[in-house]
Write an enzyme that holds these catalytic residues in place. Sequence first.
Site: not given
Ligand code: GDG
Length: 475
Positions: A174, A383
């Site tokens: 990821h 990212d």
């Molecule tokens: C890894 C990789 C890759 C955020 N704040 C809240 C909340 N979120 C949710 C968002 C989104 C998720 O968390 C964050 O996803 P990201 O992709 O931005 O980041 P990582 O956690 O670093 O994920 C990344 C991912 O895996 C998938 O392959 O895209 O590059 O680093 O869905 O909506 N959800 C809730 N409350 C919050 O305050 N409920």
Amino acid sequence: MTLKNQNKQNLHRLILVTNREPFHCVDRDGKIYIERSTGGLVTALEPAMEHAHEAVWISANHENAISSESVQQEIPYRWIAVNYDKSLHEGYYSGFSNRVLWPLFHSMIGNHMKFQIGEWNHYQEVNREFANTIMQISKSDDFIWIHDYQLTLVPDFLRKRKIDPNIRIGFFLHIPFPSYDLFRTLPWGAEILKGMLGANLIGFHINDYSQHFFNCVEAILKIRCDRSRGLIYYENRVIRVKAIPIGINVVKVHEFVSDKAIIASSKKLREEIGAKCLIMGVDRLDYTKGILKRLSALEKFYERYPKHRRQVSMIQLAVPSRTEIEQYQELREEIERLVGHINGLYAQPGWTPITYMCRSLPPHDLFALYHAADIGLVTPLRDGMNLVAKEYVAAHHNNAGVLILSELAGAAEELTDAILVNPYDDNAMADAINTAVRMPLAEQKRRMKKLNEIIMHYDVYDWVNKFTSEAYRND
Ligand code: GDG
């Protein structure tokens, strides 16, 4: 929405393997409740679980205060915990996974990085425990899908344990895979590569990461790769390597932002903020997400474009993460200092430049924020993909809105109608904010339409479908 093709691989039992469990515990007034996790990985993987005719989720047990029985009542599939010795956890998780692999794979190595043999040993032992648990329950014809950088050795451990060759093993990373120049600094790089090569299919978000992986396999393991066909020949097996970008559950986001209660909350939020234009930042509190640089860019923006003061406000949500690691504690303090500095410099009675929230929001409030924001400012320093960028786009599927996106996020490959920025260049980011603030509505809608076409086409179901189909290819 269902998966587009009901392929025959759907008939296999799915064993999903992740470090994190698909739920978390919340303490409300002293009583512990179990809730399904809403973070990126779990949200992305649940459609795979729904898709399979039978599914098991294997993970560590970070929330070890609760019993398997009480968890089982709350989640719609079988969950099995890997019970490794707790003395291994620090070395495996905070140590090797998050103080070594995480920064290295995000190309952020520095003097603070320490390669410690003890942590590496703990990482190996926990990976071995994951493999042992899988071996105990797996049966011929299962599809085992292993996820992410904490579990790179599991595929090879399964081969060493002579797992039934009929069983297909998929591995998806990821986060980015780094260039050879960086990866070669890792003393155990060969073992990590061999670990991943235990899989039948290795998936990355974008082609750059696959190419880095090929470069490392060729240079470090001296193994033959057929890049044009995406194949590696190793130990009498053929391993497929492919870029399969993850998507989001677009329909779910549409449902959220059509919900009357969420629209009402979004309106209320706008009224409370008061400014004409609202910018949002939503991230896990992690140094890869570029929050400090983003805030500096906002400061530059107010300095360079004083007429926008009072007109433009930002809400930055930072969800605490890996709080036991010192670097994350320091980052939190630095962010708080910088927010205080900017607000101190520019706030006026009735207007605050930045509203900073350091906590997790329930989905209702999160999607009200997505819906309310005129500008999504998503500027990670690096990212793998970044789902927030895609969720922001989906939340604006039938209205205006501007996405400013880092060129160094995997999502930038697909979301080319965003304003793309270098997240290290705060002057350029300040100018990008100005461009976004001034962008005519027709232009915003034109770009949003194109961005939405992409994320709707390459949604999370498409990702699951492509990954499972690739894992069962025989040509
Ligand atoms: C890894 C990789 C890759 C955020 N704040 C809240 C909340 N979120 C949710 C968002 C989104 C998720 O968390 C964050 O996803 P990201 O992709 O931005 O980041 P990582 O956690 O670093 O994920 C990344 C991912 O895996 C998938 O392959 O895209 O590059 O680093 O869905 O909506 N959800 C809730 N409350 C919050 O305050 N409920």
